[in-house]
Design a protein around this motif. Structure first.
Motif, mmCIF file in Angstrom:
data_model
loop_
_atom_site.group_PDB
_atom_site.id
_atom_site.type_symbol
_atom_site.label_atom_id
_atom_site.label_comp_id
_atom_site.label_asym_id
_atom_site.label_seq_id
_atom_site.Cartn_x
_atom_site.Cartn_y
_atom_site.Cartn_z
ATOM 1 N N VAL A 1 -14.487 0.026 -7.102
ATOM 2 C CA VAL A 1 -13.685 1.459 -7.399
ATOM 3 C C VAL A 1 -13.000 2.116 -7.264
ATOM 4 O O VAL A 1 -11.698 2.372 -8.552
ATOM 5 C CB VAL A 1 -15.297 2.352 -7.648
ATOM 6 N N TYR A 2 -12.225 2.023 -6.620
ATOM 7 C CA TYR A 2 -11.467 2.750 -5.702
ATOM 8 C C TYR A 2 -9.641 2.077 -6.468
ATOM 9 O O TYR A 2 -8.260 1.975 -7.139
ATOM 10 C CB TYR A 2 -11.040 2.701 -4.318
ATOM 11 N N GLU A 3 -9.988 0.323 -6.051
ATOM 12 C CA GLU A 3 -8.985 -0.276 -7.048
ATOM 13 C C GLU A 3 -8.545 0.551 -8.473
ATOM 14 O O GLU A 3 -7.631 0.058 -8.860
ATOM 15 C CB GLU A 3 -9.142 -2.140 -6.813
ATOM 16 N N GLU A 4 -9.937 0.206 -9.543
ATOM 17 C CA GLU A 4 -9.867 1.110 -10.671
ATOM 18 C C GLU A 4 -9.443 2.029 -10.422
ATOM 19 O O GLU A 4 -7.721 1.984 -11.886
ATOM 20 C CB GLU A 4 -10.948 0.582 -11.266
ATOM 21 N N LEU A 5 -8.807 2.718 -10.046
ATOM 22 C CA LEU A 5 -8.893 4.096 -9.803
ATOM 23 C C LEU A 5 -7.354 4.093 -9.542
ATOM 24 O O LEU A 5 -6.890 4.569 -10.710
ATOM 25 C CB LEU A 5 -9.633 5.279 -9.225
ATOM 26 N N ALA A 6 -6.502 3.291 -9.000
ATOM 27 C CA ALA A 6 -4.804 3.769 -8.184
ATOM 28 C C ALA A 6 -4.702 2.791 -9.183
ATOM 29 O O ALA A 6 -3.416 2.939 -9.695
ATOM 30 C CB ALA A 6 -5.056 2.552 -6.802
ATOM 31 N N ALA A 7 -5.219 2.006 -10.026
ATOM 32 C CA ALA A 7 -4.674 1.628 -11.578
ATOM 33 C C ALA A 7 -3.860 2.335 -12.286
ATOM 34 O O ALA A 7 -3.067 1.611 -13.632
ATOM 35 C CB ALA A 7 -4.772 -0.330 -10.977
ATOM 36 N N ARG A 8 -4.671 2.875 -12.500
ATOM 37 C CA ARG A 8 -4.741 4.150 -13.761
ATOM 38 C C ARG A 8 -4.711 5.525 -13.775
ATOM 39 O O ARG A 8 -5.428 5.964 -12.660
ATOM 40 C CB ARG A 8 -6.354 4.040 -14.323
ATOM 41 N N PRO A 9 -3.982 6.087 -14.417
ATOM 42 C CA PRO A 9 -3.189 7.188 -14.287
ATOM 43 C C PRO A 9 -4.773 8.532 -14.025
ATOM 44 O O PRO A 9 -5.486 7.894 -15.165
ATOM 45 C CB PRO A 9 -2.698 7.621 -14.999
ATOM 46 N N GLY A 10 -4.813 9.745 -13.884
ATOM 47 C CA GLY A 10 -5.675 10.033 -13.986
ATOM 48 C C GLY A 10 -6.010 11.039 -13.300
ATOM 49 O O GLY A 10 -6.993 12.109 -12.661
ATOM 50 N N GLY A 11 -4.776 11.838 -11.818
ATOM 51 C CA GLY A 11 -4.759 12.723 -10.854
ATOM 52 C C GLY A 11 -6.044 12.325 -9.922
ATOM 53 O O GLY A 11 -6.782 13.091 -9.375
ATOM 54 N N SER A 12 -6.484 11.076 -9.915
ATOM 55 C CA SER A 12 -7.731 10.863 -8.573
ATOM 56 C C SER A 12 -7.614 10.805 -7.056
ATOM 57 O O SER A 12 -8.870 11.030 -5.952
ATOM 58 C CB SER A 12 -8.820 9.662 -9.049
ATOM 59 N N GLY A 13 -6.064 10.724 -6.826
ATOM 60 C CA GLY A 13 -6.527 10.995 -5.404
ATOM 61 C C GLY A 13 -5.950 9.270 -4.772
ATOM 62 O O GLY A 13 -5.231 9.537 -3.412
ATOM 63 N N VAL A 14 -6.199 8.291 -5.473
ATOM 64 C CA VAL A 14 -6.460 7.358 -4.694
ATOM 65 C C VAL A 14 -5.353 6.557 -4.710
ATOM 66 O O VAL A 14 -4.667 6.638 -6.077
ATOM 67 C CB VAL A 14 -7.327 6.329 -5.581
ATOM 68 N N ARG A 15 -4.379 5.552 -4.060
ATOM 69 C CA ARG A 15 -3.281 4.764 -3.986
ATOM 70 C C ARG A 15 -4.060 3.478 -3.994
ATOM 71 O O ARG A 15 -4.386 3.412 -2.789
ATOM 72 C CB ARG A 15 -2.716 5.669 -3.596
ATOM 73 N N MET A 16 -3.299 2.541 -3.256
ATOM 74 C CA MET A 16 -3.263 1.624 -2.310
ATOM 75 C C MET A 16 -1.788 1.115 -2.255
ATOM 76 O O MET A 16 -1.015 1.490 -2.552
ATOM 77 C CB MET A 16 -2.868 -0.104 -3.731
ATOM 78 N N VAL A 17 -2.249 1.278 -0.780
ATOM 79 C CA VAL A 17 -1.261 1.440 0.053
ATOM 80 C C VAL A 17 -1.009 0.731 1.055
ATOM 81 O O VAL A 17 -2.179 -0.048 2.097
ATOM 82 C CB VAL A 17 -0.767 2.722 0.687
ATOM 83 N N GLU A 18 0.552 0.318 1.444
ATOM 84 C CA GLU A 18 0.263 -1.391 2.690
ATOM 85 C C GLU A 18 0.517 -0.264 4.282
ATOM 86 O O GLU A 18 1.046 0.535 4.568
ATOM 87 C CB GLU A 18 1.180 -2.293 2.769
ATOM 88 N N GLY A 19 -0.064 -1.619 5.017
ATOM 89 C CA GLY A 19 -0.107 -0.731 6.800
ATOM 90 C C GLY A 19 -1.082 -1.969 7.492
ATOM 91 O O GLY A 19 -1.048 -3.037 6.740
ATOM 92 N N VAL A 20 -0.907 -1.619 8.835
ATOM 93 C CA VAL A 20 -1.735 -2.253 9.494
ATOM 94 C C VAL A 20 -2.953 -1.926 10.480
ATOM 95 O O VAL A 20 -3.050 -0.406 10.072
ATOM 96 C CB VAL A 20 -0.642 -2.244 10.564
ATOM 97 N N LEU A 21 -3.688 -2.692 10.525
ATOM 98 C CA LEU A 21 -4.554 -2.594 10.717
ATOM 99 C C LEU A 21 -4.224 -3.255 12.782
ATOM 100 O O LEU A 21 -4.823 -4.392 12.859
ATOM 101 C CB LEU A 21 -6.244 -3.038 10.634
ATOM 102 N N GLY A 22 -4.450 -2.588 13.991
ATOM 103 C CA GLY A 22 -4.003 -2.871 14.698
ATOM 104 C C GLY A 22 -5.397 -3.608 15.219
ATOM 105 O O GLY A 22 -6.445 -3.018 15.500
ATOM 106 N N GLU A 23 -5.582 -4.352 16.834
ATOM 107 C CA GLU A 23 -6.293 -4.924 17.307
ATOM 108 C C GLU A 23 -7.176 -5.400 15.986
ATOM 109 O O GLU A 23 -8.558 -5.117 17.165
ATOM 110 C CB GLU A 23 -6.820 -3.889 18.254
ATOM 111 N N THR A 24 -6.932 -5.343 14.871
ATOM 112 C CA THR A 24 -7.838 -6.573 14.062
ATOM 113 C C THR A 24 -7.269 -7.486 14.295
ATOM 114 O O THR A 24 -6.347 -8.489 13.670
ATOM 115 C CB THR A 24 -7.676 -6.076 13.298
#
Length: 317
Positions: free
Chosen positions: A73-96
């Motif tokens: 669901v979140y990937e779908e929301l991030a892919a379309r406009p509509g003000g859901s507040g969901v974005r796909m963002v890169e980052g690091v999960l440490g100690e994993t």
């Protein structure tokens, strides 16, 4: 005669779990009323850093399944406009390490890889995950519920029996401790510091292998959210200045530019932890149906849609 399938549903609890459950029910054609003790923007969910990842939630296998359903669901929301507040963002999960996610997430997250030494000063995973701006997302969920015909009512509940509907869904989080009552629901206190973003575009989560202390930062629109803490059985909702200073210090050790960022706000949220999520149904003495959906700990946002769909199915059988 009216049946459960066409009767009214009262969802008690206006956090992300309650709102999402109400949306799923309403969009399946149910008549839904959502009762929330306070406006959705002031619930515990509003304090969440809101990175998608199953954190402090049991049982692990079910939580991962709910999380993956929510990821869709979140990937779908991030892919379309509509003000859901969901974005796909890169980052690091440490100690994993990759070996910890091979069996459940690696196939679903094709960009997952080991972080380089430049990206993280230890063992970590580089990932592109949903990051949700809760100040936007909660309002968006409320509007989506209303558009589907649901009604939101500001109402404090002292007893679940007050909800005189054929089906009641209990999404009260920490409130379930008194309402059910269920004393196995316990608070895990999280404190955050919100600062001006000095230009950071990626997120990071790090855990000290010796002390177990966490440090994380999430770039949200117009701000950078710093954390955090996980104090079990701590009920205080007041920010602790010494804890806030320590949070900034730990985050600045990861990204030095954070040290000089202007502080915008201090926040505290009490995660509704339990030995396991309670997602089940029971018959009340008068024959009505009560569905429980609470105890999500620090992963309410992560599993919200998966749990909401299962709760909706329990409410419709």
């Amino acid at each position: 005669m009216e049946t459960e399938l066409d009767g009214e549903v009262v969802v008690v609890g206006g956090g992300v779990v309650g709102l999402t459950t109400a949306v799923v029910l309403a969009e399946r054609g149910r008549r839904v009323r959502l009762w929330t003790r306070e406006p959705v923007e002031r619930t515990t969910s509003a304090v969440a850093g809101a990175l998608w990842w199953p954190y402090r939630i049991e049982p692990v296998a079910l939580a991962r399944s709910w999380a993956l359903r929510s990821l869709d669901v979140y990937e779908e929301l991030a892919a379309r406009p509509g003000g859901s507040g969901v974005r796909m963002v890169e980052g690091v999960l440490g100690e994993t390490g990759l070996d910890e996610v091979d069996t459940w997430a690696a196939a679903r997250l094709p960009g997952l890889r080991a972080a380089t030494a430049e990206e993280y000063g230890g063992s970590g995973l580089w990932a592109r995950l949903p990051l949700i701006d809760m100040s936007t997302h909660l309002s968006w969920l409320r509007e989506r519920l209303v558009e589907a015909g649901g009604v939101v009512e500001i109402r404090a509940v002292a007893d679940l029996a007050e909800a005189e509907a054929p089906v009641v869904v209990n999404c009260t989080g920490l409130g379930a401790r008194e309402l059910v009552p269920d004393t196995s629901v316990r608070p895990v206190r999280g404190q955050l510091v919100v600062v001006e973003n000095p230009g950071i575009r990626t997120w990071m989560v790090s855990t000290d292998p010796v002390s177990g202390e966490m440090a994380y930062f999430f770039p949200q629109p117009g701000r950078l959210v710093l954390g955090g803490t996980a104090e079990e059985d701590a009920w205080s909702a007041e920010p602790d200045p010494a804890v806030a200073e320590a949070i900034v210090r730990r985050c600045a050790a990861l990204r030095p530019e954070i040290a000089g960022a202007r502080v915008l706000a201090h926040l505290v949220g009490l995660r509704p932890a339990r030995h396991a999520v309670r997602l089940e149904r029971e018959r009340l003495p008068d024959g009505r149906l009560l569905v429980h959906n609470y105890g999500h700990g620090g992963a309410g946002v992560t599993v919200a849609w998966g749990c909401a769909r299962e709760a909706a199915e329990l409410a419709s059988r």
